[in-house]
Design a protein around this motif. Structure first.
Motif, PDB file in Angstrom:
ATOM      1  N   ASP A 107       0.985   1.682  -6.480  1.00  0.00           N
ATOM      2  CA  ASP A 107      -0.002   1.601  -5.395  1.00  0.00           C
ATOM      3  C   ASP A 107       0.539   0.836  -4.196  1.00  0.00           C
ATOM      4  OD1 ASP A 107      -3.080   1.430  -7.385  1.00  0.00           O
ATOM      5  OD2 ASP A 107      -1.755   3.091  -6.832  1.00  0.00           O
TER       6      ASP A 107
ATOM      7  N   ARG B  39       1.166   2.561  -0.505  1.00  0.00           N
ATOM      8  CA  ARG B  39       0.548   2.038   0.712  1.00  0.00           C
ATOM      9  C   ARG B  39       1.623   1.745   1.757  1.00  0.00           C
ATOM     10  NH1 ARG B  39      -2.595  -2.158  -1.500  1.00  0.00           N
ATOM     11  NH2 ARG B  39      -0.653  -3.332  -1.623  1.00  0.00           N
TER      12      ARG B  39
ATOM     13  N   ARG C   7      -5.032  -1.560   4.332  1.00  0.00           N
ATOM     14  CA  ARG C   7      -4.848  -1.903   2.928  1.00  0.00           C
ATOM     15  C   ARG C   7      -5.579  -0.944   2.012  1.00  0.00           C
ATOM     16  NH1 ARG C   7      -6.227  -6.977   3.788  1.00  0.00           N
ATOM     17  NH2 ARG C   7      -4.393  -7.759   4.859  1.00  0.00           N
TER      18      ARG C   7
ATOM     19  N   ALA D  29      -6.177   1.885  -0.372  1.00  0.00           N
ATOM     20  CA  ALA D  29      -5.234   2.501  -1.302  1.00  0.00           C
ATOM     21  C   ALA D  29      -5.183   4.003  -1.064  1.00  0.00           C
ATOM     22  CB  ALA D  29      -5.652   2.217  -2.739  1.00  0.00           C
ATOM     23  N   ASP D  30      -4.019   4.506  -0.751  1.00  0.00           N
ATOM     24  CA  ASP D  30      -3.846   5.940  -0.570  1.00  0.00           C
ATOM     25  C   ASP D  30      -3.527   6.586  -1.902  1.00  0.00           C
ATOM     26  OD1 ASP D  30      -3.795   6.655   2.447  1.00  0.00           O
ATOM     27  OD2 ASP D  30      -2.722   4.757   2.265  1.00  0.00           O
TER      28      ASP D  30
END
Lengths: 182, 214
Positions: free
Chosen positions: A30, A34, B25, B27-28
């Motif tokens: 994660d 990002r 910030r 979350a992708d």
């Protein structure tokens, strides 16, 4: 939930257990996702860059001399891969995100005010020179200390501080009226 | 005020930066197939024998004297053995035509049974900075910069490498440049890199599926 330490998982991979590599990646993905999306400005590009980075990490896993610091070691590979990826694609076309599909993937789907602000911030971020963008992301998005940043980038702390300072000054110019100053 | 003080952020600047960073910030989430594609690629890499090739490029004392173990397929092993025999017979191996303008070259000199000193040369009269990237330096554009040689447009760097197959490229002016005089290879993402065989000859490339340039 995977409870083995990074060092244990690394040892397991080197012993031939490739599934343990998946556990390592899931644990840290994660943050890298990002960073890569914000650094490259595109989810699809970040996907490609991270696939490349993780494969390179797998191939070079024997060179990870301190497996307990696997996260830092992998971060360095991700940063290098993003840099190399950006050097290979046409920067003039991607510096400002003009492709609407790419923009839709790079920012929140919510068309409300929050999504518009995120779009503006991402556009401003992509106008920073890569070294300043990277320093800003590591400091304020990934919330690293300057010592951690020095470990993953190989740069000196003074240089990193200067890049963060310049990035903040430039973002302030670009985001006048978008993000409240006070 | 010293440099550190000048580069320190004021509380107002820090607060602004945090407000800018906050929306970033989120979350992708990648396509759900990301993990599956990665694990498949890892398994293929492991099965092909190229996972952790077995050649460790280490630095530090004693590296020059440590033996190296290279894990290769039987066909590649035969090719490397034949290439090594050719290398011993020839003494040194020079790859590429150095007389052509704006081309690059690689010169390999065997120093020990396990170590070769490889000199990478890049030629471009318009270049202002050149970096060597490859799987021997983590594809880092900062790890191995070339230095000007004093001859106009000619940059070079020397790298110690153990026997094996390496992929590399040059980065100059933000552009990715392969060596037109070396064999090339394309990775899973269709990115072309140059291929270097240390301790074997480019003719063995056919067995590894790498295109041989003429």
């Amino acid at each position: 939930m995977e409870r083995r330490s990074d060092a244990t998982l690394v040892a397991s991979v080197l012993a031939g257990d490739t599934d343990s590599f998946g556990a390592l990646i899931r644990r840290h993905r994660d943050a890298y996702t990002r960073f890569a999306v914000r650094m490259l400005g595109s989810v699809s590009d970040a996907d490609d860059a991270l696939q490349g980075a993780f494969i390179r990490a797998f191939r070079a896993l024997r060179t990870c001399q301190q497996p307990e610091f696997f996260r830092t070691w992998l971060y360095r590979i991700v940063i290098n891969e993003c840099r190399t990826f950006a050097a290979k694609r046409n920067r003039r076309e991607r510096r400002l995100v003009r492709d609407e599909d790419a923009l839709a993937h790079a920012v929140a789907a919510d068309p409300g005010e929050a999504g518009a602000i995120e779009e503006d911030i991402q556009r401003a971020l992509l106008q920073l020179v890569p070294e300043q963008r990277q320093a800003f992301l590591l400091k304020f998005v990934e919330e690293m200390s300057y010592e951690e940043m020095a470990a993953v980038t190989g740069e000196g702390i003074s240089a990193l501080k200067m890049r963060v300072k310049r990035a903040c000054e430039r973002l302030r110019e670009l985001l006048e009226g978008v993000v409240h100053h006070g | 005020m010293d440099e550190d003080e000048r580069n320190s952020l004021t509380p107002d600047e820090t607060a602004f930066a945090k407000r800018v960073a906050d929306p970033l910030r989120r979350a992708d989430v990648f396509d759900a197939s990301f993990d599956e594609r990665l694990i498949q690629a890892v398994r293929m890499t492991a099965q092909s024998g190229s996972g952790g090739v077995g050649v460790r490029i280490a630095s530090g004392p004693g590296w020059w004297r440590e033996p190296r173990t290279v894990r290769v397929s039987p066909l590649a092993g035969f090719g490397i053995a034949a290439g090594f025999a050719a290398l011993v017979a020839l003494g040194t191996l020079e790859v590429a035509n150095a007389r052509r303008a704006n081309t690059h070259s690689v010169v390999i000199r065997q120093v020990r049974d396990t170590v070769h000193v490889v000199r990478f040369v890049f030629r471009d009269s318009n270049a202002r900075a050149v970096a060597l990237v490859g799987d021997f330096n983590g594809w880092s554009a900062e790890a191995t910069p070339l230095e000007p040689t004093g001859v106009d447009g000619v940059w070079a760097v020397t790298v110690p490498l153990a026997r094996g197959r390496y992929e590399y490229a040059f980065v100059s002016g933000g552009a990715w440049r392969t060596d037109p005089t070396s064999p090339s290879s394309r990775d899973d993402f269709d990115t072309e890199s140059s291929v270097l065989f240390v301790g074997s000859t480019p003719c063995d490339a056919a067995q590894s599926g790498t295109r041989c340039s003429t």
